[in-house]
Design an enzyme around this catalytic site. Structure first.
Site, PDB file in Angstrom:
ATOM      1  N   GLU A 212     -24.446 -57.813 -54.455  1.00 39.05           N
ATOM      2  CA  GLU A 212     -22.996 -57.527 -54.196  1.00 39.05           C
ATOM      3  C   GLU A 212     -22.673 -55.718 -54.169  1.00 39.05           C
ATOM      4  O   GLU A 212     -22.039 -55.477 -53.673  1.00 39.05           O
ATOM      5  CB  GLU A 212     -22.347 -58.073 -55.705  1.00 39.05           C
ATOM      6  CG  GLU A 212     -22.431 -59.409 -55.843  1.00 39.05           C
ATOM      7  CD  GLU A 212     -23.508 -59.638 -56.791  1.00 39.05           C
ATOM      8  OE1 GLU A 212     -23.303 -60.332 -57.868  1.00 39.05           O
ATOM      9  OE2 GLU A 212     -24.917 -59.383 -56.478  1.00 39.05           O
TER      10      GLU A 212
ATOM     11  N   ASP B 108     -21.243 -63.937 -53.249  1.00 41.78           N
ATOM     12  CA  ASP B 108     -20.552 -62.991 -53.141  1.00 41.78           C
ATOM     13  C   ASP B 108     -21.138 -61.942 -52.243  1.00 41.78           C
ATOM     14  O   ASP B 108     -20.624 -61.088 -51.482  1.00 41.78           O
ATOM     15  CB  ASP B 108     -19.691 -62.583 -54.260  1.00 41.78           C
ATOM     16  CG  ASP B 108     -20.515 -62.318 -55.477  1.00 41.78           C
ATOM     17  OD1 ASP B 108     -21.817 -62.724 -55.340  1.00 41.78           O
ATOM     18  OD2 ASP B 108     -19.918 -61.677 -56.224  1.00 41.78           O
TER      19      ASP B 108
END
Length: 197
Positions: free
Chosen positions: A68, A127
């Site tokens: 991320e 993500d």
């Protein structure tokens, strides 16, 4: 009981996504244009968190790196039209986190118990995968680089193949490859979605 909880969570997720995707919400959100003060903050961010080799570090967690963080660094580089930083972050990410065979990225890299640095968790984080793919596609459009687009689409293919599931005639994304599709149901977490992507 599990089906009821899952239905309630899917209903809440559907409402949240409908609000965030509504024209009233999206029109109200403006994208800031970097100015001199923002450029100064970008330079400060780079000096604080991005190493010379392109590794984005989390200073609060013993200088660990996550997919991320790499994705946010890449996306910020595109926003600030900083192709050199983008390239460094992407190369480090590709060389150190893209060790899986499914075009997804391991999510955690840091100091191991034996004091050596390397991958500490081979599971992905959706993500992170979304952010990296999104940043590559944005970079391809901004800098007219077909190579970035090709790499980004490979990641999108991996996300679709390994993380997208169909439940109750809906397509949903699992937060990671392992640990969320269980025998008694599935676990979803909307915080693993990158809505603009």
């Amino acid at each position: 009981m599990h089906r009821l909880i899952l239905r309630v969570n899917i209903w809440l997720l559907t409402v949240l996504l409908a609000v965030l995707a509504s024209p009233a919400y999206t029109q109200a959100q403006s994208v800031p244009v970097p100015n001199a003060q923002a450029e100064k903050l970008w330079e400060q961010y780079k000096a604080t968190f991005i190493q010379a080799d392109g590794r984005v570090t989390d200073k609060r967690q013993m200088h660990i790196s996550h997919s991320e963080g790499q994705g946010y660094g890449m996306l910020s580089s595109v926003l600030y039209d900083d192709r050199a930083t983008f390239h460094k972050i992407w190369q480090w990410t590709k060389n150190n986190l893209q060790s899986r065979q499914d075009n997804l990225f391991v999510w955690a890299w840091g100091k191991r118990p034996n004091d050596l640095w390397g991958i500490i968790d081979y599971n992905n984080a959706t993500d992170g995968d979304l952010l990296i793919a999104y940043a590559l596609l944005k970079a391809s459009a901004k800098w007219d680089d077909i190579g970035y687009k090709t790499e980004g689409l490979k990641i999108v293919e991996g996300i679709r193949k390994h993380l997208a599931i169909t439940w109750d005639n809906r397509t949903l994304l699992l937060p990671a490859y392992y640990g969320f599709n269980r025998g008694d149901g599935i676990v979803l977490n909307p915080s693993y979605l990158i809505l603009p992507a």
